[in-house]
Scaffold this motif. Structure first.
Motif, PDB file in Angstrom:
ATOM      1  N   UNK A  31       6.860  -2.860-120.733  1.00 23.37           N
ATOM      2  CA  UNK A  31       7.903  -3.685-120.132  1.00 23.37           C
ATOM      3  C   UNK A  31       9.004  -2.884-119.446  1.00 23.37           C
ATOM      4  N   UNK A  32       9.006  -1.565-119.594  1.00 24.09           N
ATOM      5  CA  UNK A  32      10.039  -0.774-118.938  1.00 24.09           C
ATOM      6  C   UNK A  32      10.254   0.567-119.603  1.00 24.09           C
ATOM      7  N   UNK A  33      11.502   0.870-119.988  1.00 20.45           N
ATOM      8  CA  UNK A  33      11.858   2.142-120.599  1.00 20.45           C
ATOM      9  C   UNK A  33      12.653   1.896-121.871  1.00 20.45           C
ATOM     10  N   UNK A  34      12.422   2.748-122.867  1.00 16.01           N
ATOM     11  CA  UNK A  34      13.206   2.727-124.092  1.00 16.01           C
ATOM     12  C   UNK A  34      13.865   4.076-124.275  1.00 16.01           C
ATOM     13  N   UNK A  35      15.185   4.056-124.559  1.00 20.10           N
ATOM     14  CA  UNK A  35      15.932   5.276-124.844  1.00 20.10           C
ATOM     15  C   UNK A  35      16.451   5.184-126.266  1.00 20.10           C
ATOM     16  N   UNK A  46      16.845  -0.636-124.391  1.00 20.75           N
ATOM     17  CA  UNK A  46      15.585  -1.031-123.752  1.00 20.75           C
ATOM     18  C   UNK A  46      15.859  -1.654-122.395  1.00 20.75           C
ATOM     19  N   UNK A  47      15.358  -1.027-121.360  1.00 24.34           N
ATOM     20  CA  UNK A  47      15.542  -1.497-119.986  1.00 24.34           C
ATOM     21  C   UNK A  47      14.274  -2.212-119.540  1.00 24.34           C
ATOM     22  N   UNK A  48      14.387  -3.520-119.315  1.00 25.55           N
ATOM     23  CA  UNK A  48      13.226  -4.351-118.990  1.00 25.55           C
ATOM     24  C   UNK A  48      13.070  -4.435-117.477  1.00 25.55           C
ATOM     25  N   UNK A  49      11.943  -3.926-116.976  1.00 30.08           N
ATOM     26  CA  UNK A  49      11.673  -3.980-115.550  1.00 30.08           C
ATOM     27  C   UNK A  49      10.992  -5.285-115.135  1.00 30.08           C
ATOM     28  N   UNK A  50      10.139  -5.818-115.993  1.00 31.73           N
ATOM     29  CA  UNK A  50       9.444  -7.061-115.669  1.00 31.73           C
ATOM     30  C   UNK A  50      10.384  -8.241-115.871  1.00 31.73           C
ATOM     31  N   UNK A  51      10.262  -9.254-115.017  1.00 34.73           N
ATOM     32  CA  UNK A  51      11.193 -10.377-115.075  1.00 34.73           C
ATOM     33  C   UNK A  51      10.584 -11.609-115.743  1.00 34.73           C
ATOM     34  N   UNK A  52       9.737 -11.400-116.749  1.00 31.99           N
ATOM     35  CA  UNK A  52       9.194 -12.525-117.503  1.00 31.99           C
ATOM     36  C   UNK A  52       9.664 -12.433-118.945  1.00 31.99           C
ATOM     37  N   UNK A  69      20.163  -2.536-127.713  1.00 35.40           N
ATOM     38  CA  UNK A  69      20.547  -3.087-126.416  1.00 35.40           C
ATOM     39  C   UNK A  69      19.295  -3.413-125.600  1.00 35.40           C
ATOM     40  N   UNK A  70      19.297  -4.597-124.986  1.00 38.63           N
ATOM     41  CA  UNK A  70      18.273  -4.974-124.014  1.00 38.63           C
ATOM     42  C   UNK A  70      18.972  -5.184-122.679  1.00 38.63           C
ATOM     43  N   UNK A  71      18.474  -4.543-121.636  1.00 37.30           N
ATOM     44  CA  UNK A  71      19.049  -4.665-120.302  1.00 37.30           C
ATOM     45  C   UNK A  71      18.038  -5.357-119.401  1.00 37.30           C
ATOM     46  N   UNK A  72      18.447  -6.449-118.765  1.00 40.70           N
ATOM     47  CA  UNK A  72      17.569  -7.181-117.864  1.00 40.70           C
ATOM     48  C   UNK A  72      18.177  -7.190-116.470  1.00 40.70           C
ATOM     49  N   UNK A  73      17.299  -7.299-115.467  1.00 41.03           N
ATOM     50  CA  UNK A  73      17.740  -7.284-114.078  1.00 41.03           C
ATOM     51  C   UNK A  73      17.890  -8.701-113.543  1.00 41.03           C
TER      52      UNK A  73
END
Length: 211
Positions: A31-35, A46-52, A69-73
């Motif tokens: 789903x993206x990247x985890x730091x 957690x940076x979510x790249x997918x928008x679902x 933390x969850x980050x959504x675009x």
């Protein structure tokens, strides 16, 4: 769907943020990247790249440790409904980009500006009478400078110190081979960055686990 360009910029920002704060290298996920952060506190970002919503749900499993933390675009309203009241959100905040330029830094009489580099992290500080009046950081990853924690102490604001810090960070980053830069700002700080030639690229919303 989130465009490749947006994903590319966010990936650069996440990698640079991990470097400038000396956190672990981001881990690629479905789903993206985890730091895994230790600064400013121990948590998973957690940076979510997918928008679902399935992607958000998967990220939540990794980010539920205290203060995760969850980050959504996109789709922040739908993400908020899915995550529920245990997650506290910020208003959407800007991700901004620019092409770096060599602009000399100057500070008013009574201030001193210094640039230091420690393990690849560039730190610019402005001092007045031995105290830090303004500061900022950047790290260059894959040719992109990621700017972080630029700020001016209240007693020293409106004297051009923020601009001086940004210009000095740009010069130091270009010396390390950077041509472009990215930062995560606030709506309050957006006007300063736009005056310096930065452009809005996208907006992100952060959800922090309250436990």
């Amino acid at each position: 769907m989130i465009s490749y360009e947006v994903t590319d910029v966010l990936r650069s920002w996440a990698k640079g943020l991990a470097a400038v704060r000396r956190n672990s290298v981001p881990v690629e996920t479905d789903w993206g990247l985890r730091i895994d952060e230790v600064k400013p506190k121990t948590r998973a970002r957690c940076l979510v790249f997918r928008d679902d919503l399935d992607a958000v749900r998967s990220a939540a499993k990794d980010a539920t440790a205290p203060h995760g933390v969850i980050i959504v675009v996109t789709a922040e309203d739908a993400a908020a409904a899915l995550l529920g009241p245990a997650w506290q959100s910020t208003p959407p905040e800007p991700i901004m980009t620019t092409t770096l330029r060599q602009v000399p830094s100057s500070v008013p009489v009574g201030y001193d500006l210094s640039t230091t580099i420690d393990a690849g992290v560039i730190n610019v500080r402005v001092h007045a009478e031995g105290e830090v009046a303004a500061a900022g950081y950047t790290a260059v990853v894959d040719g992109v400078a990621v700017v972080d924690r630029v700020g001016t102490e209240p007693a020293h604001q409106r004297r051009g110190l923020g601009t001086a810090v940004m210009n000095a960070l740009a010069v130091a980053a270009m010396d390390q081979g950077a041509m472009t830069a990215v930062l995560h700002g606030t709506e309050e700080g957006r006007a300063l960055y736009e005056r310096l030639g930065w452009q809005l690229h996208s907006k992100i919303t952060s959800f922090t686990h309250a436990a």
